[in-house]
Design an enzyme around this catalytic site. Structure first.
Site, PDB file in Angstrom:
ATOM      1  N   GLU A  97      -6.480   6.804  -1.247  1.00 47.38           N
ATOM      2  CA  GLU A  97      -6.324   5.642  -0.361  1.00 47.38           C
ATOM      3  C   GLU A  97      -6.863   4.392  -1.050  1.00 47.38           C
ATOM      4  O   GLU A  97      -6.271   3.329  -0.965  1.00 47.38           O
ATOM      5  CB  GLU A  97      -7.050   5.876   0.966  1.00 47.38           C
ATOM      6  CG  GLU A  97      -6.398   6.929   1.860  1.00 47.38           C
ATOM      7  CD  GLU A  97      -4.946   6.603   2.209  1.00 47.38           C
ATOM      8  OE1 GLU A  97      -4.645   5.411   2.411  1.00 47.38           O
ATOM      9  OE2 GLU A  97      -4.130   7.531   2.266  1.00 47.38           O
ATOM     10  N   HIS A 141       1.541   4.186  -2.864  1.00 49.53           N
ATOM     11  CA  HIS A 141       1.529   5.649  -2.708  1.00 49.53           C
ATOM     12  C   HIS A 141       2.759   6.275  -3.350  1.00 49.53           C
ATOM     13  O   HIS A 141       2.675   7.330  -3.975  1.00 49.53           O
ATOM     14  CB  HIS A 141       1.534   6.025  -1.222  1.00 49.53           C
ATOM     15  CG  HIS A 141       0.161   6.103  -0.610  1.00 49.53           C
ATOM     16  ND1 HIS A 141      -0.884   6.745  -1.210  1.00 49.53           N
ATOM     17  CD2 HIS A 141      -0.318   5.636   0.570  1.00 49.53           C
ATOM     18  CE1 HIS A 141      -1.952   6.660  -0.434  1.00 49.53           C
ATOM     19  NE2 HIS A 141      -1.641   5.978   0.653  1.00 49.53           N
ATOM     20  N   HIS A 188       0.844  -1.198   0.000  1.00 46.72           N
ATOM     21  CA  HIS A 188       0.000   0.000   0.000  1.00 46.72           C
ATOM     22  C   HIS A 188       0.884   1.255   0.000  1.00 46.72           C
ATOM     23  O   HIS A 188       0.667   2.172  -0.789  1.00 46.72           O
ATOM     24  CB  HIS A 188      -0.916  -0.033   1.233  1.00 46.72           C
ATOM     25  CG  HIS A 188      -1.691   1.220   1.468  1.00 46.72           C
ATOM     26  ND1 HIS A 188      -3.013   1.352   1.119  1.00 46.72           N
ATOM     27  CD2 HIS A 188      -1.341   2.400   2.013  1.00 46.72           C
ATOM     28  CE1 HIS A 188      -3.432   2.562   1.449  1.00 46.72           C
ATOM     29  NE2 HIS A 188      -2.429   3.218   2.001  1.00 46.72           N
ATOM     30  N   GLU A 189       1.906   1.257   0.869  1.00 47.71           N
ATOM     31  CA  GLU A 189       2.788   2.437   0.959  1.00 47.71           C
ATOM     32  C   GLU A 189       3.590   2.613  -0.324  1.00 47.71           C
ATOM     33  O   GLU A 189       3.789   3.724  -0.796  1.00 47.71           O
ATOM     34  CB  GLU A 189       3.737   2.312   2.161  1.00 47.71           C
ATOM     35  CG  GLU A 189       3.044   2.337   3.521  1.00 47.71           C
ATOM     36  CD  GLU A 189       2.126   3.532   3.688  1.00 47.71           C
ATOM     37  OE1 GLU A 189       2.358   4.564   3.035  1.00 47.71           O
ATOM     38  OE2 GLU A 189       1.157   3.430   4.466  1.00 47.71           O
TER      39      GLU A 189
END
Lengths: 463, 189
Positions: free
Chosen positions: A228, A149, A145-146
């Site tokens: 997100e 980003h 997920h990071e």
């Protein structure tokens, strides 16, 4: 994720332009109020200076400014090799050129964020609480997920926004102090010019005080919940295992602990809003979508591709979330199976790791009592507080390599050695005072002290 | 008075310039995609090489505890040699898949030796091999993504005209043979 990358570039430009306009207007009017003739130009110059400082901070030291005072430690490969492996796996899956650095935040609350200015210079940060609670699959989901980003350039925008907001907070703080000092000055002297200047300062301070939260609101709007969702979709795609991220999100939001250093400025950076547990309200200004909805979407995915996420999103929430061009180019993926591996650091290991990372050497006595010796404590042994036994503080000893007598060769440089006592987590002090840690998986024969740079030879445990 | 001829000439030149710009832009985009594939392949290469380097160490450690598994060792060595000598995307993919499955057998064999499983050195090597397997899987995933994007692009109209002129040809995927392999290869602990 073409659309997202472009949207982030556009938003960054808009943020900088808005900031410049607000600062210029503010500088001009404050200057005019302060000195009616020519003051406005001086005010503009000050505004320019502030912008230059902001740019300097952003390009020079964004990370250290945002993480000011946070107990953070950059994890080396020797310290936690499995964490490095996980990050590298996700970096490869995302097609990033270099793996991001890994920061470990000493905090029992589980959470994670990414920070940095460009994909090459980014870092992912995880808390010690996260390493203790999540198993390998879940941690992989969080890291994916990071890294999503980072790949989508969200991190660049967030860092820029955090620096700009941070500067505003510092400026308004400075002005309030000036007013306070000015007030004591006024009590002593009653000159008129001073009074005018104070009035101008007062107005400025008020404007900044209003502007700070306003920019915060803009920031909250800008980091739409969509990003997100997109990072979740990337996370599922990279790992091919949506369940890992889903169960990680559940665990993180179920924790009642809050990350100690989270503020309104840094809140949007985290994977789960650190204030969510405290307020429990999902308002218009929420930075994150509701966690249960994110989990529901991830669990509703039929496969692991972007198209599967888009379908699950439409089912749970309605509407579309991923741009048409990204969807058209995304290949289909099936889910993989769970790996069944436990946490990277279990119980005591995580506690020891966090102690070492904050500068303590844990010394365990035979009676079972663990003493944490601060690195600055120079003594080579301590006394156990419970049973009174003398315990040596593990330390790298220097080995003098004397030149053979009679030879003209210059004396060899001083060498350091550390004799391993066991094969688990082990901590010791370098001669310069820095605490070093060896992981159970450490196989090498040398470590380099990150403070004084000396090479320390690691001798295997004596048979 | 502007003659009709001048107007037509201007329009013609404008169309020519726009076309040239489009050709240049498309060409550059194709080159970028092709480089991305090359990079992805280089990444797979790095990880495959790393796995080849890890295997001798791993075998040495296992041999210390499990002396009677000579057959398994030979298979692994053979598969490693084949993988190191293979060339071309397809041949290498096949050889590496073979190596993956022999490694699985090796780890399955070591299940029977509790002392080996508790060995610190073995645990570290097992983690490294498992992670390298994962990295290969993820690098392959990225390689195949890039290849698919590239192949789709060069075959769609009107880009295929330019791809034809400048010899952009279809690339092979890094295929996975067995169904079990399709899920990211994982070594159970």
């Amino acid at each position: 994720m073409w659309e997202q990358i472009q949207a982030n570039r556009r938003r960054s430009r808009m943020l900088v332009a808005a900031m410049a306009m607000v600062l210029a207007g503010l500088g001009f009017f404050a200057g005019e109020a302060f000195a009616p003739r020519g003051g406005g130009l001086a005010g503009l110059a000050v505004a320019g200076l502030i912008l230059a400082v902001q740019a300097g901070i952003y390009f020079g030291a964004a990370e250290s400014v945002v993480l000011q005072g946070v107990p953070v430690h950059e994890v080396s490969r020797e310290e936690i090799p499995r964490l490095h492996n996980l990050v590298e796996e996700m970096q490869i899956a995302a097609g990033l050129a270099t793996p991001p650095r890994i920061l470990l935040v000493t905090d029992p609350a589980p959470n994670a964020f990414a920070i940095g200015r460009s994909p090459e210079k980014c870092a992912v940060a995880v808390t010690t609480g996260l390493l203790q609670r999540l198993n390998r699959d879940e941690l992989q989901g969080v890291l994916a997920h990071e890294i999503g980003h980072i790949r989508n350039r969200d991190v660049q925008f967030m860092t820029l926004a955090a620096v700009m907001l941070g500067t505003i907070v510092i400026l308004s703080d400075l002005l309030t102090r000036t007013i306070r000092l000015g007030r004591t000055g006024r009590e002593r002297s009653s000159s008129r010019g001073g009074g005018q200047a104070q009035a101008a300062f007062l107005i400025l301070a008020l404007i900044f005080a209003i502007l700070g939260p306003l920019v915060a609101q803009i920031l909250y709007f800008a980091c739409s919940r969509r990003r997100e969702h997109l990072a979740d979709a990337s996370g599922a795609q990279f790992t091919r295992y949506p369940e890992g991220l889903a169960s990680a999100l559940e665990k993180i939001s179920a924790s009642s602990m809050q990350v100690a250093f989270a503020s309104r400025t840094t809140a949007p950076m985290f994977i789960v809003n650190p204030f969510q547990a405290a307020s429990g309200v999902q308002g218009l200004f929420s930075t994150h979508p509701p966690t249960d909805e994110r989990v529901r979407i991830l669990r509703g995915m039929a496969g692991a591709s972007l198209a599967d996420y888009a379908a699950a999103y439409a089912a749970a929430h309605g509407g579309s979330v991923i741009g048409a061009r990204s969807l058209a180019e995304a290949p289909a993926f099936e889910k993989r199976e769970a790996s069944g591996e436990g946490p990277l650091l279990g119980g005591r290991a995580a506690r020891d790791a966090s102690a070492v990372l904050s500068g303590y050497v844990p010394v365990v006595c035979g009676c079972g009592l663990e003493t944490r010796v601060p690195a600055s404590h120079g003594a080579s042994s301590i006394r156990c507080l419970r049973c009174g036994a003398r315990l040596p503080v593990p330390e790298a000893s220097s080995v003098s390599t004397e030149a053979p007598p009679g030879s003209d060769a210059p004396a060899a440089p001083r060498r350091l050695q550390f004799q391993r006592q066991g094969s688990g987590w082990e901590s010791f002090r370098c001669a310069c005072g820095r605490v070093m840690q060896l992981s159970p998986g450490f196989l090498g024969t040398q470590v380099r002290c990150s403070k004084c740079g000396s090479e320390i030879e690691v001798l295997p445990k004596a048979a | 008075m502007i003659s009709a001829f001048a107007v037509i000439a201007v329009i013609f030149v404008a169309i020519l310039v726009l076309t040239l710009l489009w050709v240049a832009g498309t060409y550059n985009a194709l080159v970028r995609l092709r480089n991305q594939i090359e990079n992805a392949w280089a990444q797979i290469d790095v990880q495959l090489k790393r796995r080849h380097d890890l295997i001798p160490n791993l075998m040495e450690t296992v041999r210390g505890y499990a002396k009677h598994e000579q057959g398994t060792f030979e298979k692994v060595t053979q598969a490693r040699n084949m993988a190191m000598n293979a060339s071309g995307v397809k041949a290498r993919a096949e050889a590496e898949n073979m190596l993956s499955s022999t490694l699985k057998t090796l780890f399955a064999v070591s299940e029977a030796y509790p002392e080996l499983k508790a060995n610190q050195n073995f645990m570290q090597l097992q983690e490294e091999v498992a992670s390298t397997e994962n990295k290969i899987a993820f690098a392959r995933q990225f390689f195949n993504d890039s290849t698919m994007t590239y192949n789709t692009r060069i075959e769609s109209f009107p880009v295929n005209l330019i791809a034809g002129i400048f010899h952009f040809v279809r690339r092979d995927f890094f295929e996975v043979a067995a169904d079990a392999e399709r899920a990211a290869p994982k070594i159970q602990f």
